[in-house]
Design an enzyme around this catalytic site. Structure first.
Site, short mmCIF file in Angstrom:
data_model
loop_
_atom_site.label_atom_id
_atom_site.label_comp_id
_atom_site.label_asym_id
_atom_site.label_seq_id
_atom_site.Cartn_x
_atom_site.Cartn_y
_atom_site.Cartn_z
N GLU A 88 29.67 41.79 36.78
CA GLU A 88 30.83 40.09 37.08
C GLU A 88 29.84 39.26 37.18
O GLU A 88 29.03 39.59 38.45
CB GLU A 88 32.08 39.96 37.58
CG GLU A 88 32.72 39.06 37.28
CD GLU A 88 33.79 38.65 37.83
OE1 GLU A 88 34.46 39.43 38.56
OE2 GLU A 88 34.44 38.33 37.64
N ASN B 131 41.80 39.09 30.53
CA ASN B 131 41.30 40.22 31.99
C ASN B 131 42.42 39.35 33.20
O ASN B 131 42.69 38.20 33.13
CB ASN B 131 40.35 39.60 32.75
CG ASN B 131 40.14 40.02 34.16
OD1 ASN B 131 39.60 41.09 34.36
ND2 ASN B 131 40.32 39.41 35.03
N GLU B 132 43.72 40.05 34.16
CA GLU B 132 44.30 39.93 35.17
C GLU B 132 44.88 38.63 34.28
O GLU B 132 44.95 38.01 34.70
CB GLU B 132 43.68 39.73 35.91
CG GLU B 132 42.99 40.54 36.50
CD GLU B 132 42.92 41.07 38.14
OE1 GLU B 132 42.26 39.82 39.26
OE2 GLU B 132 42.06 42.09 38.53
N TYR C 52 42.59 47.78 43.59
CA TYR C 52 41.89 47.82 44.40
C TYR C 52 42.67 48.66 46.21
O TYR C 52 43.76 48.25 46.19
CB TYR C 52 42.05 46.41 44.85
CG TYR C 52 40.33 45.79 43.61
CD1 TYR C 52 38.91 46.36 44.01
CD2 TYR C 52 40.47 44.98 42.44
CE1 TYR C 52 38.10 45.60 42.94
CE2 TYR C 52 40.09 44.50 41.78
CZ TYR C 52 38.53 44.75 41.94
OH TYR C 52 37.58 44.40 41.23
N GLU D 106 38.79 47.82 36.89
CA GLU D 106 38.08 47.45 37.81
C GLU D 106 38.53 48.45 38.56
O GLU D 106 40.22 48.75 39.03
CB GLU D 106 37.87 46.44 38.17
CG GLU D 106 37.31 45.30 37.17
CD GLU D 106 37.94 44.08 37.84
OE1 GLU D 106 38.42 43.22 38.82
OE2 GLU D 106 38.28 43.11 36.95
O1 AHR Z 1 36.09 42.13 41.26
C1 AHR Z 1 36.89 40.70 41.90
C2 AHR Z 1 37.24 40.10 41.29
O2 AHR Z 1 38.96 41.13 41.05
C3 AHR Z 1 37.55 39.65 39.26
O3 AHR Z 1 37.51 38.76 38.91
C4 AHR Z 1 39.18 40.08 39.21
O4 AHR Z 1 39.47 40.82 37.51
C5 AHR Z 1 39.62 41.20 40.08
O5 AHR Z 1 40.89 40.62 40.65
#
Ligand code: AHR
Length: 494
Positions: free
Chosen positions: A27, A176-177, A242, A294
């Site tokens: 990114e 994205n998101e 995450y 991700e």
């Molecule tokens: O990885 C950082 C951010 O995390 C990304 O831009 C986003 O897609 C996610 O929330």
């Protein structure tokens, strides 16, 4: 010493471990791309190829890196691809925006440069399209520019910018998101937007695989139900797991250690729950893959949300300590992907350089690999192989009841590979493997360290690295290895 036994069942193949499960996320954020991978064509003091650092290229070639998602992330929903083509000096300077960071962005790293990176690494490109500030037309134009062979104004521009052949990009993210940074959409409204984008993108290139933004159960149910009459428009549904619950990046407690590993393992349930929603909405009318777009560890020091964030370092750089503990989470997650390889269609660890769970870090002209790099590299024999069931049948348990020693196995024409994790914080294990008696030779590599918080640094870049590990026979034709606590090893049987 924990005496653990694993049992592999080579006659019950699960499915193919696609190279797409071993992707990375690049990114335009912090020092992942600019100031990390990319130093620019004019850089004098760091050796590079067309602007990409040679030391990183060399390390990533050895990983390997089969796929890269670019240019975001949250950044993608501000990105206008036409800013990044043509002569560099003529490209506009924009405010690069992602995740509350605003930087000067000279657009030096654009579509052609990214494709060059992919071709140097043998990686499949995956482009994330802008739904936040873009339009269906803009994304259709990018698709036409990249993939069409017909002579149009856009493809002529691609040719005049140096690419006579189409890039033939298969994977396209539609936002994205969008439930958050990508526009804070209501799920039904996003689903309507998605339907419009996807319909138009299909007209430009039917072979493009489209990735829809997914999230939690409520979001997934509502976006998919809205598209219930148009299942053919969705190829992949994205989720972004995450791991936040491990306490501090360094100096964590034993409880924190286990909490992070347990959270990483929860990814498997998340995948199953997401698959169940897809199946219930589409009722078998279409196979939609789960794109783990991700994933990775995100420590509290480098975020301003989630557990423990108030203790964080500021400003947020997304650059965190990357320890042996973090590397263990990768092995646990990859084992889950292998078990779910018929549902997970792609995955990208975040990020490819310098940030979050990066494999490589840089400081000026110096570069080093994290423990995560070495653990990811240990998984190379599984890429493209057939996942096989392997189960712990005896041995110690962790505080949450999971086995301390767990594994993933795969078979290919070259033989069988088994990656074993000893997740115990402080107990070594002797691990016996049942079900590989047919194999005559065995070799192994291990990544281990004296402490779960061991890491590599600019001044001690090889503190944690892969080493050869002896594989023993027990006199009854069975193989075993001895693993220190918090370690990962891959055994290859030929
Ligand atoms: O990885 C950082 C951010 O995390 C990304 O831009 C986003 O897609 C996610 O929330």
């Amino acid at each position: 010493m924990n005496r653990a036994t694993l049992e592999v069942r080579p006659d019950e193949p699960i499915g193919t471990i696609s190279p797409r499960l071993y992707g990375w996320f690049a990114e335009h954020l912090g020092r992942s791309c600019y100031g990390g991978l990319w130093v620019g064509r004019d850089c004098q003091d760091i050796p590079h190829t067309g602007g990409f650092r040679n030391d990183i290229l060399e390390a990533l070639r050895a990983l390997p890196v089969p796929m890269i998602r670019w240019p975001g992330g949250c950044y993608a929903d501000h990105y206008h691809w036409q800013d990044g083509i043509g002569p560099s000096a003529e490209r506009p300077r924009r405010l690069g925006m992602s995740c509350d960071l605003q930087v000067e962005d000279d657009n030096g790293l654009g579509t052609h440069e990214f494709m060059h990176l992919c071709s140097m690494l043998g990686a499949e490109p995956y482009l994330a399209g802008n739904v936040g500030t873009g339009s269906p037309q803009e994304l259709c134009d990018w698709l036409e520019y990249c993939n069409r062979r017909q002579r149009t104004t856009l493809t002529e521009r691609r040719i005049s910018n140096g690419a006579s052949e189409p890039f033939d990009v298969r994977l396209w993210g539609v936002g994205n998101e969008t439930w958050g940074c990508g526009g804070n959409y209501d799920p039904v409204i996003y689903a309507h937007e998605y339907r419009r984008y996807a319909t138009m993108l299909r007209h430009v290139d039917r072979k493009a695989e489209l990735v829809m933004v997914g999230h939690d159960a409520d979001w997934n149910t509502r976006v998919l139900e809205t598209l219930a009459d148009h299942p053919y428009l969705v190829d992949h549904l994205a989720i972004h797991p995450y791991f936040f619950r491990g306490g501090a990046e360094l100096g964590f407690s034993v409880d924190d250690y286990y909490a992070l590993l347990a959270e990483a393992c929860e990814i498997e349930d998340y995948i199953s729950r997401t698959a169940a929603i897809i199946d219930s909405v589409f009722d078998g009318r279409r196979h939609i893959g789960i794109a783990v777009d991700e994933w990775g560890v995100w420590h509290p020091e480098v975020r301003d949300f989630g557990p423990g964030a108030s203790q964080g370092r500021r400003p947020v750089t997304y650059e965190q300590a990357s320890t042996m503990r973090d590397a263990l989470t990768s092995a646990l997650v990859l084992a889950a992907f292998h078990r779910q390889c018929n549902r997970v269609s792609l995955a990208n660890q975040a990020h490819i350089a310098n940030m979050l769970q990066a494999p490589v870090m840089t400081d000026g002209s110096r570069m080093w690999c994290t423990p995560n790099y070495h653990v990811m590299r240990l998984h190379t024999p599984h890429i493209g192989a057939t996942a096989l069931p392997i189960q712990p049948v005896s041995g110690d348990s962790l505080p949450d009841g999971r086995p301390a020693v767990s594994a993933t196995a795969s078979g290919s024409a070259k033989g069988m590979a088994i990656t074993v994790v000893n997740a115990h914080f402080d107990r070594p294990a002797q691990v016996l493997v049942n079900g590989v008696n047919d194999h005559r030779t065995a070799s192994a590599e291990i990544v281990a360290a004296e402490s779960a918080e061991a890491m590599n640094t600019v001044d001690d870049p090889n503190h944690v690295q892969a080493k050869m590990l002896e594989v023993h026979q027990d006199g009854m034709d069975r193989w075993y290895v001895e693993l220190p606590p918090h370690s990962v090893a891959t055994l290859v049987f030929a």
